[in-house]
Design an enzyme around this catalytic site. Structure first.
Site, short mmCIF file in Angstrom:
data_model
loop_
_atom_site.label_atom_id
_atom_site.label_comp_id
_atom_site.label_asym_id
_atom_site.label_seq_id
_atom_site.Cartn_x
_atom_site.Cartn_y
_atom_site.Cartn_z
CG HIS A 221 24.91 -4.84 2.12
ND1 HIS A 221 24.04 -5.67 2.80
CD2 HIS A 221 25.16 -5.46 0.94
CE1 HIS A 221 23.81 -6.76 2.07
NE2 HIS A 221 24.47 -6.67 0.94
CD GLU A 236 27.36 -7.24 -0.54
OE1 GLU A 236 27.28 -8.01 0.44
OE2 GLU A 236 26.50 -7.18 -1.43
CG HIS A 298 23.64 -6.41 -3.39
ND1 HIS A 298 23.52 -6.60 -2.04
CD2 HIS A 298 22.65 -5.55 -3.76
CE1 HIS A 298 22.49 -5.88 -1.60
NE2 HIS A 298 21.95 -5.23 -2.63
CD GLU A 363 24.55 -10.70 -5.23
OE1 GLU A 363 25.66 -10.29 -4.83
OE2 GLU A 363 23.59 -10.91 -4.46
ZN LIG Z 1 24.64 -7.78 -0.78
#
Ligand SMILES: [Zn+2]
Length: 399
Positions: A221, A236, A298, A363
């Protein structure tokens, strides 16, 4: 910075107010949407550009298939009033002036409830030249969050994929979606994409130690795209960047050459890019630098705040993607305070599928989990993740 509301699923609420923020009149000047596949549950994100902040409320009809988000005291100043979207998540959206308000009417193929929708505003961003925006996220119904556990035998269904980039200018101006269909997994290093008309290959190395290896890190992002937002408002994009910067240092200390797809809070492709353009721009950094591996960083998110844990996604396009995922997951999975090991998981994610070298997407916990969100703010925790990922990568290059 960002005002956001998780719409708590308390009852089957038919109408629920979101917030009161401003009484200024505003115009809706633009609408964009994209399907996002980089979360446990895919969702459609609709972004309405505004000339000022507005109030909003949302309601879902009894059947659960028509959701109306009402923007208060707003004039419709765009011709994009009827959008054909993703048949699996939101089939279409229509914008309608209704006296002083604008109604955004969204049709979903399945019955949804308040737990499936998030509405939040984004403030004007002068640095990135972004207007005030209202964001509507609706997640796909009837799909379980992806979870395959590492340790036993990871269940790997051979991912099969092509990418469908929607460029229908008429009905879907500036919209796009990536999706799956059937096509055999491709052999390593021979992947041509729509954005890369020539067959570009990267002669990546997979063994011989980490020294001298070229690694591209992709901080998830950034810029106009905050990624997932935690209960206290942690974005995030503001966690993935410092972890990636720390990871760069840790890898360089081991002798690797490191590139980042972004080093500040920016869009990699450019503001308001479609999902595929933005993601391809990140993939292109890995290609341009002839990277040996690509790693996208992420933080996960889910509607249930008690869900947590750490996972690593891979796309089985070369014989090395799984190994890379396993080596990294083995190091990060037991990070203290997090809800444990969610395993390595096959993921048909754009940056994994399109990278021309072994690639993974980590993640690192769930930003939607209050405990994990708090940990993710910690410099020490960010450093630990960076060091663990670097150790995992080092193991990978041992062969
Ligand atoms: Zn993400």
């Amino acid at each position: 910075m960002l005002r956001k509301l998780w719409l708590a699923l308390l009852f089957t609420v038919i109408a629920f107010p979101l917030w009161a923020m401003s009484v200024r009149a505003a115009d809706v000047t633009d609408v964009n949407w994209v399907t996002r596949n980089d979360a446990p549950i895919p969702f459609v994100r609709v972004v309405l550009s505004l000339t000022a902040p507005v109030d909003a409320s949302a309601s879902i009809d009894k059947a659960g298939t028509t959701t109306t988000v009402q923007l208060k005291n707003v004039k419709l100043k765009t011709d994009d009033t009827s959008l054909t979207m993703d048949p699996k998540i939101v089939t279409k959206a229509q914008l309608k002036q209704s006296s002083k308000n604008v109604n955004v009417v969204l049709n979903t193929p399945n019955s949804i409830d308040v737990g499936d929708i998030k509405v939040f505003s984004l403030k004007k961003d002068k640095v990135n030249n972004k207007p005030d925006r209202m964001v509507i996220d609706i997640q796909q119904k009837g799909v379980a969050p992806r979870s395959v556990y590492y340790g036993s035998t990871p269940k790997v269904t051979k991912p099969t994929a092509t990418s469908t980039v929607n460029t229908d200018k008429k009905s879907n101006k500036k919209s796009s979606t990536t999706n799956t269909s059937t096509q055999p997994a491709k052999p390593p290093t021979v992947v041509a994409t729509a954005s890369q008309p020539k067959a570009v290959t990267v002669d990546y190395k997979t063994s011989g130690g980490i020294a001298g290896k070229v690694i591209t890190i992709d901080p998830g992002h950034g810029g106009s795209d905050p990624g997932a937002i935690g209960p206290t408002g942690l974005m995030e994009k503001n966690v993935t960047l410092p972890i990636s910067m720390k990871l760069k240092k840790a890898l360089e200390a081991k002798g690797a050459k490191v590139n980042l797809t972004r080093t500040t809070d920016v869009d990699v492709y450019g503001p308001n890019a479609s999902g595929p353009d933005e993601l391809q721009a990140r993939v292109d950094v890995g290609t341009a630098n002839k990277s040996d591996i690509f790693i996208s960083v992420h933080i996960n998110s889910f509607s249930n705040p008690s869900v947590g844990g750490i996972s690593t996604y891979y796309y089985d396009k070369t014989q090395y993607d799984t190994r890379l995922a396993s080596r990294i997951q083995a190091k990060i999975a037991d990070e203290a305070g997090f809800s444990g090991d969610r395993g390595i998981q096959p993921g048909n994610l754009y940056v994994l599928r399109r990278s021309l070298m072994p690639a993974v997407l980590v993640e690192l916990g769930f930003i939607s989990n209050p405990k994990e969100e708090a940990l993710l703010k910690s410099d020490a925790v960010q450093q630990e993740f960076a060091d663990e990922i670097a150790d995992g990568i080092e193991n990978y290059f041992r062969g």
